[in-house]
Design an enzyme around this catalytic site. Structure first.
Site, PDB file in Angstrom:
ATOM      1  N   LYS A   1      28.796  62.981  73.397  1.00 26.17           N
ATOM      2  CA  LYS A   1      30.177  62.470  73.389  1.00 26.17           C
ATOM      3  C   LYS A   1      31.166  63.630  73.234  1.00 26.17           C
ATOM      4  CE  LYS A   1      31.907  60.955  69.345  1.00 26.17           C
ATOM      5  NZ  LYS A   1      33.183  61.512  68.843  1.00 26.17           N
ATOM      6  N   ASN A   2      30.932  64.480  72.228  1.00 28.98           N
ATOM      7  CA  ASN A   2      31.944  65.502  71.906  1.00 28.98           C
ATOM      8  C   ASN A   2      32.042  66.594  72.951  1.00 28.98           C
ATOM      9  OD1 ASN A   2      32.622  64.058  69.690  1.00 28.98           O
ATOM     10  ND2 ASN A   2      31.504  65.347  68.224  1.00 28.98           N
TER      11      ASN A   2
ATOM     12  N   CYS B   1      42.583  59.913  60.006  1.00 25.73           N
ATOM     13  CA  CYS B   1      41.428  59.090  60.324  1.00 25.73           C
ATOM     14  C   CYS B   1      40.885  58.580  58.992  1.00 25.73           C
ATOM     15  CB  CYS B   1      40.380  59.865  61.102  1.00 25.73           C
ATOM     16  SG  CYS B   1      39.930  61.357  60.267  1.00 25.73           S
TER      17      CYS B   1
ATOM     18  N   ARG C   1      43.808  65.115  59.474  1.00 24.34           N
ATOM     19  CA  ARG C   1      43.059  66.143  60.207  1.00 24.34           C
ATOM     20  C   ARG C   1      44.096  66.960  60.966  1.00 24.34           C
ATOM     21  NH1 ARG C   1      38.362  63.157  63.118  1.00 24.34           N
ATOM     22  NH2 ARG C   1      37.791  65.240  63.822  1.00 24.34           N
TER      23      ARG C   1
ATOM     24  N   ASP D   1      28.781  66.022  60.890  1.00 21.06           N
ATOM     25  CA  ASP D   1      28.606  64.710  61.535  1.00 21.06           C
ATOM     26  C   ASP D   1      27.261  64.074  61.206  1.00 21.06           C
ATOM     27  OD1 ASP D   1      30.408  65.515  64.614  1.00 21.06           O
ATOM     28  OD2 ASP D   1      31.059  65.140  62.558  1.00 21.06           O
TER      29      ASP D   1
ATOM     30  N   ARG E   1      32.235  53.782  69.213  1.00 19.24           N
ATOM     31  CA  ARG E   1      33.017  54.926  69.688  1.00 19.24           C
ATOM     32  C   ARG E   1      32.096  56.052  70.123  1.00 19.24           C
ATOM     33  NH1 ARG E   1      37.831  56.992  66.056  1.00 19.24           N
ATOM     34  NH2 ARG E   1      37.658  58.508  67.728  1.00 19.24           N
TER      35      ARG E   1
HETATM   36  C1  EPZ Z   1      35.101  68.209  66.219  1.00 20.89           C
HETATM   37  O1  EPZ Z   1      36.321  67.767  65.660  1.00 20.89           O
HETATM   38  C2  EPZ Z   1      34.283  66.947  66.443  1.00 20.89           C
HETATM   39  N1  EPZ Z   1      35.001  66.048  67.364  1.00 20.89           N
HETATM   40  C3  EPZ Z   1      34.040  66.228  65.120  1.00 20.89           C
HETATM   41  O2  EPZ Z   1      33.170  65.124  65.387  1.00 20.89           O
HETATM   42  C4  EPZ Z   1      33.343  67.181  64.164  1.00 20.89           C
HETATM   43  O3  EPZ Z   1      33.209  66.549  62.906  1.00 20.89           O
HETATM   44  C5  EPZ Z   1      34.167  68.471  64.006  1.00 20.89           C
HETATM   45  O4  EPZ Z   1      34.391  69.063  65.302  1.00 20.89           O
HETATM   46  C6  EPZ Z   1      33.477  69.493  63.126  1.00 20.89           C
HETATM   47  O5  EPZ Z   1      32.244  69.834  63.675  1.00 20.89           O
HETATM   48  C7  EPZ Z   1      34.998  66.344  68.685  1.00 20.89           C
HETATM   49  O6  EPZ Z   1      34.408  67.320  69.120  1.00 20.89           O
HETATM   50  C8  EPZ Z   1      35.747  65.399  69.567  1.00 20.89           C
HETATM   51  P1  EPZ Z   1      37.491  71.084  63.794  1.00 20.89           P
HETATM   52  P2  EPZ Z   1      37.549  68.819  65.506  1.00 20.89           P
HETATM   53  O7  EPZ Z   1      38.794  71.416  64.418  1.00 20.89           O
HETATM   54  O8  EPZ Z   1      37.583  69.723  66.650  1.00 20.89           O
HETATM   55  C9  EPZ Z   1      40.206  71.947  60.027  1.00 20.89           C
HETATM   56  C10 EPZ Z   1      32.412  62.907  65.333  1.00 20.89           C
HETATM   57  O9  EPZ Z   1      31.977  62.272  64.371  1.00 20.89           O
HETATM   58  N2  EPZ Z   1      41.273  72.155  61.004  1.00 20.89           N
HETATM   59  O10 EPZ Z   1      36.307  71.973  64.027  1.00 20.89           O
HETATM   60  O11 EPZ Z   1      38.752  68.023  65.192  1.00 20.89           O
HETATM   61  C11 EPZ Z   1      39.784  70.491  59.956  1.00 20.89           C
HETATM   62  O12 EPZ Z   1      40.622  69.776  59.053  1.00 20.89           O
HETATM   63  C12 EPZ Z   1      33.638  63.788  65.157  1.00 20.89           C
HETATM   64  O13 EPZ Z   1      31.900  62.927  66.483  1.00 20.89           O
HETATM   65  C13 EPZ Z   1      42.495  72.637  60.555  1.00 20.89           C
HETATM   66  O14 EPZ Z   1      42.696  72.874  59.372  1.00 20.89           O
HETATM   67  O15 EPZ Z   1      37.078  69.608  64.203  1.00 20.89           O
HETATM   68  C14 EPZ Z   1      38.365  70.595  59.447  1.00 20.89           C
HETATM   69  O16 EPZ Z   1      38.386  70.767  58.038  1.00 20.89           O
HETATM   70  C15 EPZ Z   1      34.276  63.603  63.792  1.00 20.89           C
HETATM   71  N3  EPZ Z   1      43.494  72.839  61.452  1.00 20.89           N
HETATM   72  C16 EPZ Z   1      37.858  71.888  60.087  1.00 20.89           C
HETATM   73  O17 EPZ Z   1      39.021  72.606  60.501  1.00 20.89           O
HETATM   74  C17 EPZ Z   1      43.322  72.590  62.807  1.00 20.89           C
HETATM   75  O18 EPZ Z   1      44.263  72.817  63.591  1.00 20.89           O
HETATM   76  C18 EPZ Z   1      36.984  71.653  61.296  1.00 20.89           C
HETATM   77  O19 EPZ Z   1      37.722  70.894  62.226  1.00 20.89           O
HETATM   78  C19 EPZ Z   1      42.075  72.097  63.241  1.00 20.89           C
HETATM   79  C20 EPZ Z   1      41.072  71.894  62.327  1.00 20.89           C
END
Ligand code: EPZ
Length: 421
Positions: A22-23, A116, A121, A305, A397
């Site tokens: 999915k991701n 969420c 986030r 995840d 989802r």
């Molecule tokens: C991706 O989300 C995945 N979603 C998430 O999967 C997954 O949990 C996450 O990566 C971490 O592996 C998709 O790929 C669509 P991040 P993403 O930006 O890209 C912080 C699922 O269950 N952060 O790597 O949104 C954030 O708060 C979903 O399939 C900032 O602070 O994750 C988090 O603590 C849930 N500022 C950390 O970084 C930003 O601008 C990692 O987030 C962006 C992120």
């Protein structure tokens, strides 16, 4: 509305194949906005997040056709660069259209993603990177408005190796003028796959698979075709289903290297795991599950995840362990629901102390988010008696008909209509 009714305690057996990731698909689909051509992506899971992304792209003028896990995306006539709140609020990954629209059309209006189930986030890293590439960013009435005559390559360092921010920046940089160097980039398999897709469109990217990506901007990108990787989180979830029901099953999943951290933890917990080409054979028959600590980390660490699923599994292990999430500090909405099934779990800051029980008892529980739902299904498979999992739209989802996969392995799980919310 629909719910799952699960009669627990059934041993599983047989083989199941894992769906597309999915991701990964959620990044590959908006990447096609960087060209004006027809594109094909194979092995795309039929899950609601994909349908939401499809609808969002169609809203922008993309012509798409999605059947039998293959999606065609024709971006020849993109007519809008506005991603509306109604769609973005349903799925945070909608933010992935920002980079491509800005790079290709010099303009993007994308609704701020909502929070969420487990809290805010942020997208600050996405916006800071776009600004560094020369974009003007304004926030107006809940919308991000990004403008740029031409993005200019530059050096971008991520304090956090954010998957989404890496993906957005990578896509934007492919059409920027000059060289962009991204340091502390995410190295998740989804980013590697996105890089390969962009290169097949004609992008120039060095360092693929590493945390230093060098992108030399080009003027245009062509249409491309790719076969999506399989879903590492679905693979991990099904392996945990075998472990929690003390079963011996096989999964058809050709990317063992993407789930090494999960495999290692399952072996530490006492499962016997054999890799035979595209098959992973897990045998948890007659084992007594050991309590194993987990701390989530960015790839190749244990994925956040899979944190909820691991807590469910450890609820039935011998002894006690600590599960710490370093990625999302408050991603524990599943814990109160697992406690309703008899689990003994205590949350301390961003850790859950799990004291294993020798049984869980079926009950009615409520999904709160995608991976929380998966953990409740796992617990229900092992709990004595009947477990009803409500609000399974969360599960839909990200898992393609998981009940069919589990039923084909012998689980007693049924999707039924309900007017309960
Ligand atoms: C991706 O989300 C995945 N979603 C998430 O999967 C997954 O949990 C996450 O990566 C971490 O592996 C998709 O790929 C669509 P991040 P993403 O930006 O890209 C912080 C699922 O269950 N952060 O790597 O949104 C954030 O708060 C979903 O399939 C900032 O602070 O994750 C988090 O603590 C849930 N500022 C950390 O970084 C930003 O601008 C990692 O987030 C962006 C992120």
């Amino acid at each position: 509305m629909e719910k799952f009714v699960i009669h627990g305690g059934k041993e599983l057996s047989g083989k199941v194949s894992i769906s597309g990731a999915k991701n990964s698909a959620l990044a590959l689909m908006p990447a096609t906005l960087l060209n004006s051509a027809s594109n094909q992506i194979f092995n795309v899971p039929e899950v609601n997040d994909i349908f939401t992304m499809k609808k969002l792209l169609e809203q922008l003028g993309v012509v798409s056709d999605f059947k039998e896990n293959k999606i065609l995306l024709d971006t020849s006539n993109v007519s809008s660069q506005v991603a509306p709140y109604e769609l973005v609020k349903k799925m945070r990954a909608s933010i992935y259209v920002l980079g491509p629209l800005l790079a290709k059309y010099g303009y993007a209006k994308v609704s701020m993603p909502g929070g969420c189930a487990w809290g805010p986030r942020p997208i600050n890293l996405h916006l800071e990177a776009m600004k560094k590439l020369g974009a003007e960013i304004e926030l107006e009435e809940g919308y991000i408005i990004a403008r740029s005559k031409k993005l200019i390559g530059t050096k971008i360092h991520f304090d956090i190796p954010s998957v989404g921010a890496t993906g957005n920046t990578l896509m934007a940089a492919t059409l920027a003028k000059g060289i962009t160097l991204i340091t502390n980039a995410a190295i998740e398999p989804e980013i590697t796959q996105l890089s390969e897709f962009l290169v097949s469109m004609g992008a120039k990217i060095n360092g693929i698979g590493t945390n230093i990506l060098e992108i030399e901007g080009v003027d245009t990108l062509n249409g491309a075709t790719i076969t999506n990787i399989s879903d590492r989180i679905e693979a991990g979830t099904i392996l945990c289903a075998a472990a929690i029901t003390k079963s011996n099953i096989k999964i058809e999943y050709p990317f063992f290297e993407h789930i090494e951290a999960i495999i290692t933890k399952l072996e530490d917990a006492g499962c016997k795991i054999l890799i035979d080409n595209d098959l992973i054979d897990i045998n948890a028959k007659n084992i007594s599950l050991k309590s194993i600590d987990v701390t989530t980390a960015v790839y190749p660490g244990f994925p956040t995840d899979m944190q909820a699923q691991w807590i469910a599994l450890m609820s039935l292990a011998e002894g006690s362990c600590t599960v710490t999430d370093t990625i999302y500090l408050d991603r524990f909405a599943h814990v109160p629901e697992l406690i309703r099934l008899g689990a003994d779990i205590e949350i301390k800051n961003n850790s859950a102390v799990v004291r294993g029980k020798n049984q869980l008892k079926g009950a009615k529980v409520m999904s709160t988010d995608l991976r929380a739902s998966a953990s409740l299904v796992l617990a229900g498979l092992a709990a004595q008696g009947t477990t009803e999992v409500l609000r399974i739209y969360h599960l839909d989802r990200g898992y393609q008909k998981i009940e069919n996969k589990l039923r084909s392995l012998g689980a007693d799980i049924e999707r039924v209509k309900t007017d309960e919310f």
